[in-house]
Design a protein around this motif. Structure first.
Motif, PDB file in Angstrom:
ATOM      1  N   UNK A 227     -20.155 -31.823 -25.033  1.00 30.32           N
ATOM      2  CA  UNK A 227     -20.238 -30.449 -24.523  1.00 30.32           C
ATOM      3  C   UNK A 227     -18.914 -29.727 -24.693  1.00 30.32           C
ATOM      4  N   UNK A 228     -17.791 -30.442 -24.475  1.00 29.57           N
ATOM      5  CA  UNK A 228     -16.456 -29.809 -24.619  1.00 29.57           C
ATOM      6  C   UNK A 228     -16.209 -29.460 -26.078  1.00 29.57           C
ATOM      7  N   UNK A 229     -16.578 -30.365 -26.978  1.00 31.51           N
ATOM      8  CA  UNK A 229     -16.390 -30.142 -28.390  1.00 31.51           C
ATOM      9  C   UNK A 229     -17.210 -28.958 -28.887  1.00 31.51           C
ATOM     10  N   UNK A 230     -18.391 -28.826 -28.326  1.00 32.90           N
ATOM     11  CA  UNK A 230     -19.235 -27.698 -28.727  1.00 32.90           C
ATOM     12  C   UNK A 230     -18.658 -26.377 -28.247  1.00 32.90           C
ATOM     13  N   UNK A 235     -15.556 -21.107 -29.627  1.00 31.55           N
ATOM     14  CA  UNK A 235     -14.437 -20.187 -29.453  1.00 31.55           C
ATOM     15  C   UNK A 235     -13.749 -19.897 -30.815  1.00 31.55           C
ATOM     16  N   UNK A 236     -13.638 -20.923 -31.620  1.00 28.87           N
ATOM     17  CA  UNK A 236     -12.980 -20.774 -32.921  1.00 28.87           C
ATOM     18  C   UNK A 236     -13.793 -19.827 -33.840  1.00 28.87           C
TER      19      UNK A 236
END
Length: 237
Positions: A227-230, A235-236
């Motif tokens: 979830x954090x990676x997604x 944002x990028x």
């Protein structure tokens, strides 16, 4: 004699046919000729009373006897009859098919007249006097007393002892047969009573093992990392 009969009818029913008919004829004639006479069974004889015992009728094995209380009446008609015992004041009838009922009826009527005269004079013989005259044993002719049997119960201790003794004798007999024949004999014993089935205890709930706990923690960490990676990728972009 039949001392157990309580009525004249029952007394007659127990007699053989030939004596039953002859006795019934005499009984009927006495009741008809002696008005007011009372009939009953006493001392195993058919008794006829009129102000005391007057006649008694008995059935023997092959004869019939009429006992008369008024001895003078018997002596008066002695020559007209056979089988008269003047000393004991009775008449023995051997031929039951030829009863001299006409002569016996005169004896009955004369006896009633003589009894009424005795009553007026106060000289009626007692029952004890007549039994002695007729040679009748009062105790021997009396009905037997009734015997009541009470049920008996065996004590429990005695019953157990008897059963133990029977088992010991049985075992000794079996051992003797084994020794004599060389073949053992088996005795089937009674099966023991079945016990009631008890409910099985409930199984305890399974607890989570440490390995299962580690797998669950790793799965949650992997999901959180994904979830954090997604979120960073979003944002990028």
């Amino acid at each position: 004699m039949n001392p157990t009969a309580s009525t004249v009818g029952a007394y007659l029913r127990d007699l053989p046919p030939d004596r039953r008919v002859a006795m019934a004829r005499l009984c009927s004639m006495i009741r008809r000729s002696a008005r007011g006479v009372r009939e009953s069974m006493r001392y195993g004889l058919a008794f006829y009373e009129l102000d005391g015992p007057l006649f008694a009728l008995e059935s023997g094995r092959r004869h019939m006897s009429l006992y008369v209380a008024e001895k003078d009446v018997v002596l008066k008609h002695k020559d007209a009859l056979q089988g008269v015992n003047a000393n004991k004041s009775f008449i023995k009838f051997s031929d039951l098919n030829r009863l001299p009922l006409d002569v016996v009826e005169k004896i009955v009527r004369d006896s009633v007249a003589a009894r009424r005269q005795r009553v007026s004079q106060g000289t009626v013989p007692t029952q004890a006097d007549l039994l002695k005259l007729w040679d009748i044993n009062e105790e021997a002719a009396a009905p037997p007393s009734t015997t009541v049997k009470l049920p008996t119960t065996k004590p429990a201790a005695m019953t157990d002892a008897i059963n133990a003794m029977a088992n010991t004798v049985r075992d000794a007999m079996i051992a003797a047969i084994d020794i004599a024949t060389g073949t053992p004999i088996t005795v089937k014993n009674k099966p023991a009573p079945r016990r009631a089935k008890t409910a099985a205890p409930a199984k305890p709930a399974k607890r989570a093992t440490p390995r299962a706990t580690d797998r669950s923690a790793r799965s949650r960490a992997a999901a959180k990392k994904a979830a954090v990676k997604k979120a960073v990728s979003a944002r990028r972009s």
